[in-house]
Design a protein around this motif. Structure first.
Motif, PDB file in Angstrom:
ATOM      1  N   ARG A 256       0.784  -1.153  -0.174  1.00 21.53           N
ATOM      2  CA  ARG A 256      -0.107  -0.052  -0.054  1.00 21.53           C
ATOM      3  C   ARG A 256       0.928   1.209   0.112  1.00 21.53           C
ATOM      4  NH1 ARG A 256      -1.875   0.751   4.543  1.00 21.53           N
ATOM      5  NH2 ARG A 256      -1.205  -1.122   5.815  1.00 21.53           N
ATOM      6  N   ARG A 257       2.172   1.106  -0.010  1.00 21.53           N
ATOM      7  CA  ARG A 257       3.069   2.278   0.243  1.00 21.53           C
ATOM      8  C   ARG A 257       2.916   3.155   1.421  1.00 21.53           C
ATOM      9  NH1 ARG A 257       4.596  -0.528  -3.821  1.00 21.53           N
ATOM     10  NH2 ARG A 257       5.380   0.158  -5.678  1.00 21.53           N
ATOM     11  N   ASP A 258       2.496   2.393   2.468  1.00 18.37           N
ATOM     12  CA  ASP A 258       2.220   3.080   3.612  1.00 18.37           C
ATOM     13  C   ASP A 258       3.589   3.897   4.209  1.00 18.37           C
ATOM     14  OD1 ASP A 258       1.888   3.717   6.460  1.00 18.37           O
ATOM     15  OD2 ASP A 258       0.839   1.753   7.043  1.00 18.37           O
ATOM     16  N   PRO A 259       3.493   5.179   4.326  1.00 19.42           N
ATOM     17  CA  PRO A 259       4.550   5.883   4.890  1.00 19.42           C
ATOM     18  C   PRO A 259       5.250   5.501   5.916  1.00 19.42           C
ATOM     19  CG  PRO A 259       2.943   7.429   4.213  1.00 19.42           C
ATOM     20  CD  PRO A 259       2.138   5.859   4.223  1.00 19.42           C
ATOM     21  N   VAL A 260       4.714   4.754   6.821  1.00 20.31           N
ATOM     22  CA  VAL A 260       5.287   4.207   8.175  1.00 20.31           C
ATOM     23  C   VAL A 260       6.469   2.960   7.690  1.00 20.31           C
ATOM     24  CG1 VAL A 260       5.059   2.752  10.049  1.00 20.31           C
ATOM     25  CG2 VAL A 260       3.308   4.861   9.565  1.00 20.31           C
ATOM     26  N   THR A 261       6.288   2.511   6.532  1.00 25.33           N
ATOM     27  CA  THR A 261       7.298   1.363   6.062  1.00 25.33           C
ATOM     28  C   THR A 261       8.246   2.044   5.617  1.00 25.33           C
ATOM     29  OG1 THR A 261       6.300   1.268   3.856  1.00 25.33           O
ATOM     30  CG2 THR A 261       5.378  -0.284   5.850  1.00 25.33           C
ATOM     31  N   GLY A 262       8.411   3.345   5.135  1.00 21.83           N
ATOM     32  CA  GLY A 262       9.307   4.034   4.539  1.00 21.83           C
ATOM     33  C   GLY A 262       9.346   4.000   2.906  1.00 21.83           C
ATOM     34  N   LEU A 263       8.535   3.321   2.517  1.00 23.85           N
ATOM     35  CA  LEU A 263       8.165   2.851   1.047  1.00 23.85           C
ATOM     36  C   LEU A 263       7.416   3.929   0.285  1.00 23.85           C
ATOM     37  CD1 LEU A 263       9.701   0.842  -1.032  1.00 23.85           C
ATOM     38  CD2 LEU A 263       7.869  -0.405  -0.896  1.00 23.85           C
ATOM     39  N   ASN A 264       7.483   4.946   0.145  1.00 19.69           N
ATOM     40  CA  ASN A 264       6.508   5.849  -0.396  1.00 19.69           C
ATOM     41  C   ASN A 264       7.469   7.131  -0.907  1.00 19.69           C
ATOM     42  OD1 ASN A 264       4.667   8.347  -0.508  1.00 19.69           O
ATOM     43  ND2 ASN A 264       3.354   6.888   0.670  1.00 19.69           N
ATOM     44  N   ASP A 265       7.235   7.290  -2.053  1.00 17.13           N
ATOM     45  CA  ASP A 265       8.138   8.378  -2.756  1.00 17.13           C
ATOM     46  C   ASP A 265       7.165   9.582  -3.135  1.00 17.13           C
ATOM     47  OD1 ASP A 265       6.734   7.252  -4.763  1.00 17.13           O
ATOM     48  OD2 ASP A 265       8.628   6.499  -6.040  1.00 17.13           O
ATOM     49  N   ASP A 266       6.089   9.683  -2.585  1.00 16.67           N
ATOM     50  CA  ASP A 266       5.371  10.914  -2.803  1.00 16.67           C
ATOM     51  C   ASP A 266       6.038  12.145  -2.261  1.00 16.67           C
ATOM     52  OD1 ASP A 266       3.216  12.998  -1.472  1.00 16.67           O
ATOM     53  OD2 ASP A 266       2.228  11.859  -3.171  1.00 16.67           O
ATOM     54  N   GLU A 267       5.946  13.396  -2.931  1.00 17.65           N
ATOM     55  CA  GLU A 267       7.183  14.462  -2.452  1.00 17.65           C
ATOM     56  C   GLU A 267       6.504  14.924  -1.083  1.00 17.65           C
ATOM     57  OE1 GLU A 267       9.973  16.870  -2.007  1.00 17.65           O
ATOM     58  OE2 GLU A 267       9.891  15.573  -3.668  1.00 17.65           O
ATOM     59  N   ARG A 268       5.330  14.963  -0.904  1.00 16.37           N
ATOM     60  CA  ARG A 268       4.679  15.312   0.535  1.00 16.37           C
ATOM     61  C   ARG A 268       5.398  14.496   1.722  1.00 16.37           C
ATOM     62  NH1 ARG A 268      -1.284  15.277  -1.333  1.00 16.37           N
ATOM     63  NH2 ARG A 268      -0.412  13.323  -2.161  1.00 16.37           N
ATOM     64  N   VAL A 269       5.292  13.265   1.122  1.00 18.25           N
ATOM     65  CA  VAL A 269       5.780  12.411   2.302  1.00 18.25           C
ATOM     66  C   VAL A 269       7.538  12.380   2.526  1.00 18.25           C
ATOM     67  CG1 VAL A 269       6.149   9.942   2.867  1.00 18.25           C
ATOM     68  CG2 VAL A 269       3.978  10.701   1.883  1.00 18.25           C
ATOM     69  N   LEU A 270       8.007  12.628   1.354  1.00 14.89           N
ATOM     70  CA  LEU A 270       9.490  12.798   1.379  1.00 14.89           C
ATOM     71  C   LEU A 270       9.786  14.102   2.339  1.00 14.89           C
ATOM     72  CD1 LEU A 270      10.781  11.888  -2.079  1.00 14.89           C
ATOM     73  CD2 LEU A 270      11.048  10.752  -0.077  1.00 14.89           C
ATOM     74  N   ALA A 271       9.161  15.189   2.066  1.00 14.80           N
ATOM     75  CA  ALA A 271       9.305  16.579   2.653  1.00 14.80           C
ATOM     76  C   ALA A 271       9.052  16.213   4.250  1.00 14.80           C
ATOM     77  CB  ALA A 271       8.202  17.503   2.075  1.00 14.80           C
ATOM     78  N   TYR A 272       8.063  15.629   4.491  1.00 12.31           N
ATOM     79  CA  TYR A 272       7.572  15.320   5.902  1.00 12.31           C
ATOM     80  C   TYR A 272       8.810  14.451   6.672  1.00 12.31           C
ATOM     81  CZ  TYR A 272       5.547  13.246   9.885  1.00 12.31           C
ATOM     82  OH  TYR A 272       5.175  12.828  11.188  1.00 12.31           O
ATOM     83  N   HIS A 273       9.365  13.331   5.814  1.00  7.76           N
ATOM     84  CA  HIS A 273      10.535  12.547   6.501  1.00  7.76           C
ATOM     85  C   HIS A 273      11.529  13.368   6.373  1.00  7.76           C
ATOM     86  CE1 HIS A 273       8.369   8.406   5.332  1.00  7.76           C
ATOM     87  NE2 HIS A 273       8.208   9.113   6.372  1.00  7.76           N
ATOM     88  N   ARG A 274      11.972  14.406   5.620  1.00  6.10           N
ATOM     89  CA  ARG A 274      13.150  15.032   5.613  1.00  6.10           C
ATOM     90  C   ARG A 274      12.879  16.027   7.010  1.00  6.10           C
ATOM     91  NH1 ARG A 274      13.005  15.552  -0.024  1.00  6.10           N
ATOM     92  NH2 ARG A 274      11.597  17.182  -0.109  1.00  6.10           N
ATOM     93  N   LEU A 275      11.746  16.746   7.175  1.00  9.84           N
ATOM     94  CA  LEU A 275      11.562  17.345   8.384  1.00  9.84           C
ATOM     95  C   LEU A 275      11.795  16.784   9.585  1.00  9.84           C
ATOM     96  CD1 LEU A 275      10.344  19.881   9.945  1.00  9.84           C
ATOM     97  CD2 LEU A 275       8.135  19.115   9.681  1.00  9.84           C
ATOM     98  N   LEU A 276      11.427  15.218   9.919  1.00 14.44           N
ATOM     99  CA  LEU A 276      11.283  14.721  10.593  1.00 14.44           C
ATOM    100  C   LEU A 276      12.703  14.204  11.134  1.00 14.44           C
ATOM    101  CD1 LEU A 276      10.188  12.732  13.053  1.00 14.44           C
ATOM    102  CD2 LEU A 276       9.576  11.006  11.224  1.00 14.44           C
ATOM    103  N   TYR A 277      13.567  13.404  10.077  1.00  9.84           N
ATOM    104  CA  TYR A 277      14.775  12.703  10.403  1.00  9.84           C
ATOM    105  C   TYR A 277      15.878  14.050  10.533  1.00  9.84           C
ATOM    106  CZ  TYR A 277      12.374   8.291  10.051  1.00  9.84           C
ATOM    107  OH  TYR A 277      11.888   7.410  10.178  1.00  9.84           O
ATOM    108  N   GLY A 278      15.665  15.157  10.208  1.00 14.37           N
ATOM    109  CA  GLY A 278      16.643  16.358   9.960  1.00 14.37           C
ATOM    110  C   GLY A 278      16.092  17.188  11.230  1.00 14.37           C
TER     111      GLY A 278
END
Length: 206
Positions: A100-122
């Motif tokens: 399902r490309r659940d963002p919790v699995t890390g397997l999601n390349d939607d730009e909004r999800v990537l931006a959120y993960h950059r914010l989180l892990y940065g």
């Protein structure tokens, strides 16, 4: 009466969501440390006391998305079909999340999800807060495992290993996608890595 309660709960959920969305939009634009709680409250059109009733800490404005998953592993174990082991139920659930490309699995390349993960892990304070969420997930899973056949004293150890495995798998998927690979390219390796990881959990590291 139940209708009124349901309406109040929906309104609370809408307010909760609106505050968080306003916060994340500001954080993505200016950075987590560049935005004050007062600015978030103003953007969401609520008072600071109201904001803190919904989000006790500034970090929670970002991490509420993980709060929805805190007891997910425990729920999977509790709701598993008869004859399915807790570990197999969690493995199937993780594979379903990859599908399902659940963002919790890390397997999601939607730009909004990537931006959120950059914010989180940065943001170090967000990463630290994330570990607190994962700790609560681990405790909930340990409780569910203790209630399963074969549970008991080893449930906490098992829960810690399972939560760590899921975190590492998600971080590896996110690392590759953040480096520029697509979710479609990463997926076969993500599935293989999950198979390896859960096989080690079943059989022990050796």
């Amino acid at each position: 009466m139940s209708g009124e309660v349901g309406l109040r709960e929906r309104k609370k959920r809408q307010t909760y969501q609106a505050i968080s969305e306003a916060a994340i939009a500001l954080f993505l634009e200016r950075g987590f440390d560049g935005v004050s709680v007062a600015e978030v409250a103003a953007a969401a059109d609520v008072s600071k006391p109201t904001l803190f009733r919904y989000f006790p800490a500034k970090e929670d404005l970002v991490l509420h998305r993980f709060a929805d998953h805190e007891d997910e592993a425990a729920r999977v174990v509790a709701a598993r079909p008869a004859g399915v082991s807790p570990l197999d139920a969690l493995y199937r659930h993780f594979l379903d999340g990859l599908e399902r490309r659940d963002p919790v699995t890390g397997l999601n390349d939607d730009e909004r999800v990537l931006a959120y993960h950059r914010l989180l892990y940065g943001t170090p304070s967000l990463v630290a807060r994330l570990y607190a969420y994962q700790g609560r997930s681990e405790r909930a899973l340990a409780t569910a495992l203790a209630a399963a056949p074969g549970g008991g004293l080893g449930a906490r150890l098992a829960a810690g290993q399972i939560v760590a495995v899921q975190r590492i798998l998600a971080e590896e998927n996110w690392r590759r996608i953040a480096a520029g690979e697509s979710a479609a390219r990463v997926r076969p390796d993500a599935v293989a890595a999950a198979e390896l990881a859960f096989a080690q959990l079943r059989g022990g590291i050796g």
